[in-house]
Scaffold this motif. Structure first.
Motif, PDB file in Angstrom:
ATOM      1  N   ARG A   5     -11.946   0.080  -6.097  1.00 48.38           N
ATOM      2  CA  ARG A   5     -11.526   1.258  -6.865  1.00 48.38           C
ATOM      3  C   ARG A   5     -12.169   1.276  -8.274  1.00 48.38           C
ATOM      4  O   ARG A   5     -12.718   0.480  -8.905  1.00 48.38           O
ATOM      5  CB  ARG A   5     -10.040   0.668  -7.306  1.00 48.38           C
ATOM      6  N   GLU A  59      -0.363  -6.391 -11.508  1.00 46.39           N
ATOM      7  CA  GLU A  59       0.293  -7.469 -10.816  1.00 46.39           C
ATOM      8  C   GLU A  59      -0.566  -8.819 -11.078  1.00 46.39           C
ATOM      9  O   GLU A  59       0.162  -9.920 -11.167  1.00 46.39           O
ATOM     10  CB  GLU A  59       0.637  -7.292  -9.256  1.00 46.39           C
ATOM     11  N   ARG A 111       1.173 -12.210 -12.988  1.00 41.58           N
ATOM     12  CA  ARG A 111       1.319 -13.330 -12.244  1.00 41.58           C
ATOM     13  C   ARG A 111       0.546 -14.512 -13.154  1.00 41.58           C
ATOM     14  O   ARG A 111       0.781 -15.917 -13.133  1.00 41.58           O
ATOM     15  CB  ARG A 111       0.598 -13.291 -10.913  1.00 41.58           C
ATOM     16  N   SER A 158      -5.254  11.859  -7.103  1.00 45.17           N
ATOM     17  CA  SER A 158      -6.321  11.390  -5.950  1.00 45.17           C
ATOM     18  C   SER A 158      -5.537  11.237  -4.607  1.00 45.17           C
ATOM     19  O   SER A 158      -6.324  11.361  -3.773  1.00 45.17           O
ATOM     20  CB  SER A 158      -7.055  10.108  -6.544  1.00 45.17           C
ATOM     21  N   GLY A 186      -3.696  -9.809  -2.432  1.00 39.08           N
ATOM     22  CA  GLY A 186      -3.663  -9.271  -1.178  1.00 39.08           C
ATOM     23  C   GLY A 186      -5.145  -8.854  -0.726  1.00 39.08           C
ATOM     24  O   GLY A 186      -6.106  -9.652  -1.010  1.00 39.08           O
ATOM     25  N   ASN A 187      -5.683  -7.661  -0.495  1.00 40.53           N
ATOM     26  CA  ASN A 187      -6.730  -7.265   0.045  1.00 40.53           C
ATOM     27  C   ASN A 187      -7.706  -7.482  -1.179  1.00 40.53           C
ATOM     28  O   ASN A 187      -7.629  -6.458  -2.214  1.00 40.53           O
ATOM     29  CB  ASN A 187      -6.799  -5.964   0.660  1.00 40.53           C
ATOM     30  N   ALA A 193     -11.159  -4.088  -1.060  1.00 41.78           N
ATOM     31  CA  ALA A 193     -11.098  -2.730  -1.515  1.00 41.78           C
ATOM     32  C   ALA A 193     -11.830  -2.587  -2.818  1.00 41.78           C
ATOM     33  O   ALA A 193     -11.996  -3.535  -3.656  1.00 41.78           O
ATOM     34  CB  ALA A 193      -9.528  -2.516  -1.584  1.00 41.78           C
ATOM     35  N   ARG A 219      -1.744  -4.632   3.180  1.00 46.18           N
ATOM     36  CA  ARG A 219      -1.058  -3.432   3.448  1.00 46.18           C
ATOM     37  C   ARG A 219      -1.221  -2.813   4.846  1.00 46.18           C
ATOM     38  O   ARG A 219      -2.472  -3.201   5.535  1.00 46.18           O
ATOM     39  CB  ARG A 219      -1.495  -2.339   2.650  1.00 46.18           C
ATOM     40  N   ASP A 251      -4.965   0.541   3.966  1.00 44.88           N
ATOM     41  CA  ASP A 251      -5.412   0.467   2.718  1.00 44.88           C
ATOM     42  C   ASP A 251      -6.763   1.286   2.526  1.00 44.88           C
ATOM     43  O   ASP A 251      -7.635   1.061   3.094  1.00 44.88           O
ATOM     44  CB  ASP A 251      -5.467  -1.218   2.408  1.00 44.88           C
ATOM     45  N   ASN A 303       2.984  -2.729 -11.192  1.00 45.55           N
ATOM     46  CA  ASN A 303       3.160  -2.650  -9.576  1.00 45.55           C
ATOM     47  C   ASN A 303       1.747  -2.252  -9.123  1.00 45.55           C
ATOM     48  O   ASN A 303       1.226  -2.652  -7.977  1.00 45.55           O
ATOM     49  CB  ASN A 303       3.880  -1.352  -8.974  1.00 45.55           C
ATOM     50  N   ASN A 309      -7.095   6.256  -9.993  1.00 41.05           N
ATOM     51  CA  ASN A 309      -6.162   4.956 -10.263  1.00 41.05           C
ATOM     52  C   ASN A 309      -6.327   4.788 -11.819  1.00 41.05           C
ATOM     53  O   ASN A 309      -7.632   4.618 -12.606  1.00 41.05           O
ATOM     54  CB  ASN A 309      -6.821   3.481  -9.727  1.00 41.05           C
ATOM     55  N   VAL A 359      -2.444  -3.081  -8.924  1.00 38.43           N
ATOM     56  CA  VAL A 359      -3.198  -4.635  -8.807  1.00 38.43           C
ATOM     57  C   VAL A 359      -3.670  -5.217 -10.454  1.00 38.43           C
ATOM     58  O   VAL A 359      -3.179  -6.463 -10.187  1.00 38.43           O
ATOM     59  CB  VAL A 359      -4.374  -4.332  -7.954  1.00 38.43           C
TER      60      VAL A 359
HETATM   61  N1  LIG Z   1      -0.639  -3.748  -6.142  1.00 37.20           N
HETATM   62  C1  LIG Z   1      -1.339  -4.610  -5.606  1.00 37.20           C
HETATM   63  N2  LIG Z   1      -2.779  -4.540  -4.994  1.00 37.20           N
HETATM   64  C2  LIG Z   1      -3.303  -5.703  -4.613  1.00 37.20           C
HETATM   65  C3  LIG Z   1      -2.891  -6.790  -4.501  1.00 37.20           C
HETATM   66  N3  LIG Z   1      -3.925  -7.556  -4.079  1.00 37.20           N
HETATM   67  C4  LIG Z   1      -4.797  -6.644  -3.647  1.00 37.20           C
HETATM   68  N4  LIG Z   1      -4.425  -5.543  -3.761  1.00 37.20           N
HETATM   69  C5  LIG Z   1      -5.356  -4.160  -3.360  1.00 37.20           C
HETATM   70  O1  LIG Z   1      -5.837  -3.622  -4.727  1.00 37.20           O
HETATM   71  C6  LIG Z   1      -5.816  -2.284  -4.359  1.00 37.20           C
HETATM   72  C7  LIG Z   1      -5.488  -1.275  -5.480  1.00 37.20           C
HETATM   73  O2  LIG Z   1      -4.143  -1.314  -5.494  1.00 37.20           O
HETATM   74  P1  LIG Z   1      -3.050  -0.563  -6.162  1.00 37.20           P
HETATM   75  O3  LIG Z   1      -3.472  -1.183  -7.682  1.00 37.20           O
HETATM   76  O4  LIG Z   1      -1.717  -0.847  -5.674  1.00 37.20           O
HETATM   77  O5  LIG Z   1      -3.296   1.013  -6.286  1.00 37.20           O
HETATM   78  P2  LIG Z   1      -3.983   1.974  -5.042  1.00 37.20           P
HETATM   79  O6  LIG Z   1      -3.125   1.466  -3.893  1.00 37.20           O
HETATM   80  O7  LIG Z   1      -5.267   1.937  -4.742  1.00 37.20           O
HETATM   81  O8  LIG Z   1      -3.444   3.373  -5.449  1.00 37.20           O
HETATM   82  C8  LIG Z   1      -2.529   3.795  -6.267  1.00 37.20           C
HETATM   83  O9  LIG Z   1      -2.983   4.789  -7.111  1.00 37.20           O
HETATM   84  C9  LIG Z   1      -3.928   5.745  -6.525  1.00 37.20           C
HETATM   85  C10 LIG Z   1      -4.597   6.664  -7.653  1.00 37.20           C
HETATM   86  O10 LIG Z   1      -3.231   7.140  -8.405  1.00 37.20           O
HETATM   87  C11 LIG Z   1      -3.224   6.631  -5.569  1.00 37.20           C
HETATM   88  O11 LIG Z   1      -3.922   7.799  -5.165  1.00 37.20           O
HETATM   89  C12 LIG Z   1      -2.278   5.833  -4.414  1.00 37.20           C
HETATM   90  O12 LIG Z   1      -1.685   6.688  -3.760  1.00 37.20           O
HETATM   91  C13 LIG Z   1      -1.692   4.748  -5.118  1.00 37.20           C
HETATM   92  O13 LIG Z   1      -0.634   5.075  -5.842  1.00 37.20           O
HETATM   93  C14 LIG Z   1      -5.566  -2.028  -2.933  1.00 37.20           C
HETATM   94  O14 LIG Z   1      -6.512  -2.172  -2.095  1.00 37.20           O
HETATM   95  C15 LIG Z   1      -4.597  -3.148  -2.859  1.00 37.20           C
HETATM   96  O15 LIG Z   1      -4.379  -3.463  -1.463  1.00 37.20           O
HETATM   97  C16 LIG Z   1      -1.714  -7.189  -5.190  1.00 37.20           C
HETATM   98  O16 LIG Z   1      -1.343  -8.062  -5.466  1.00 37.20           O
HETATM   99  N5  LIG Z   1      -0.932  -6.027  -5.710  1.00 37.20           N
END
Ligand SMILES: Nc1nc2c(ncn2[C@@H]2O[C@H](COP(=O)(O)OP(=O)(O)O[C@H]3O[C@H](CO)[C@@H](O)[C@H](O)[C@@H]3O)[C@@H](O)[C@H]2O)c(=O)[nH]1
Length: 316
Positions: free
Chosen positions: A215, A188, A192, A121, A209-210, A213, A275, A278, A183, A175, A185
């Motif tokens: 997903r 993590e 935790r 994605s 964090g945020n 958002a 971030r 985001d 790593n 996602n 959300v």
């Molecule tokens: N990792 C993480 N994310 C957090 C946290 N708290 C809030 N978030 C928020 O949770 C959302 C999801 O973060 P991630 O699960 O890290 O994934 P992502 O950044 O949405 O997307 C990843 O996967 C996508 C699909 O495969 C990729 O497209 C994208 O580039 C990235 O690798 C983001 O908005 C992030 O800021 C935390 O403690 N840790």
């Protein structure tokens, strides 16, 4: 019907889940991994396991010659966007040249083989609110070399199909999470919380964090089932979104977890986890894939989260 199946990136999160499924279905599996980025901690594989840096074209070709795969699940990649800014060369060499090596080997050896091309994605880049759920036809504007590498990987596959008839299916994976993921959300937060449960973290506070958002998150076991269906039922040369169909605000995930752990906890925003950019929402339209393969998600997010908590309870 059972087949000879090569899984590249077997040491990764999706690869290890996929090999389990393939072996349960009786396939003859070759799983390859690359040590600097993946350690293979499991020994339960009945099939063959070996090292393969997909950048090594001679190695890739000799594996195709010897194993003569009927299916290749090409999951090996440098898949971290942040790493791709720091080291675009390694990312592009692994993802773009690595993919070229696989298709070239299939072409040169002349095996009849279908390839699952794991795309992302991340190819879409920033998607506006009125563009979701995003469809395959939307313009691709990736925001990092990782996203660019996946666009290239996809276009390579189309080109090998049009010119040389090599059959592949490219899936843009959204996602995905589950036991063993690190790593993201869900991983993590669950990690935790288990640290709090076990008294490893005595603060009693979940750092976040945020939370605004949104997903669409799919369980890895649903995703690897989709990979299997893709090679059997989807159209060669085509590109498909593979996204969850329920969108969650990250705040909702915190609330779901609250009822699943043995300890009460506070929630505190940690500026270090915010971030600079985001995506407010990541959500794909998987209608095309669902129509052609009949795929449906079966595992709801609360089950995934419970399994991830159990994973960390054993791992920590
Ligand atoms: N990792 C993480 N994310 C957090 C946290 N708290 C809030 N978030 C928020 O949770 C959302 C999801 O973060 P991630 O699960 O890290 O994934 P992502 O950044 O949405 O997307 C990843 O996967 C996508 C699909 O495969 C990729 O497209 C994208 O580039 C990235 O690798 C983001 O908005 C992030 O800021 C935390 O403690 N840790």
């Amino acid at each position: 019907m059972t087949s000879r199946v090569w899984v590249t990136g077997f040491g990764g999160f999706m690869g290890s889940h996929l090999v389990d499924l393939l072996e349960r279905n009786g396939h003859q599996v070759l799983g390859t991994y690359f040590p600097p980025t993946a350690k293979v901690g499991r020994t339960a594989v009945r099939g063959k396991v070996g090292e393969c840096d997909v950048r090594d074209r001679d190695k890739v070709r000799s594996l195709v010659e010897e194993f003569r795969p009927e299916k290749i699940y090409h999951l090996a990649a440098q898949s971290y966007p942040v790493v791709s800014w720091a080291d675009p060369w390694y990312t592009l060499e692994t993802n773009v040249i690595g993919t070229t090596n696989i298709f070239e080997a299939v072409k040169a050896v002349g095996v009849q083989c279908r390839i699952l091309n794991a795309c992302s994605s991340a190819e879409y880049g920033m998607v506006r609110e009125d563009d979701v759920p995003v469809k395959e036809g939307r313009v691709l504007r990736p925001l990092h070399p990782y996203g660019v590498s996946k666009v290239s990987q996809e276009l390579l596959a189309v080109q090998y199909f049009e010119n040389f008839g090599i059959e592949s299916v490219s899936v843009r994976i959204f996602n995905t999470t589950g036991p063993g993921k690190v790593n993201d959300v869900c991983s993590e937060f669950t990690k935790r919380l288990v640290e709090i449960e076990k008294g490893i973290d005595i603060s009693g506070t979940l750092r976040v964090g945020n939370l605004d958002a949104r997903r669409a998150i799919t369980d890895v076991r649903d995703v690897i089932r989709a990979f299997d269906l893709a090679l059997d039922l989807a159209t060669p040369g085509e590109v498909y979104n593979l996204s969850g169909s329920t969108v969650y605000r990250i705040q909702e995930i915190v609330e779901m977890l609250r009822g699943m752990v043995d300890r009460d906890f506070e929630v505190k925003q940690d500026p270090a986890l915010m971030r600079p950019t985001d995506e407010p929402i990541i959500f794909g339209d998987s209608t095309k894939f669902k129509k052609e393969t009949g795929w449906r998600e079966e595992i709801p997010l609360d089950v995934t989260l419970r399994d991830m908590l159990d994973y960390w309870r054993k791992a920590l």
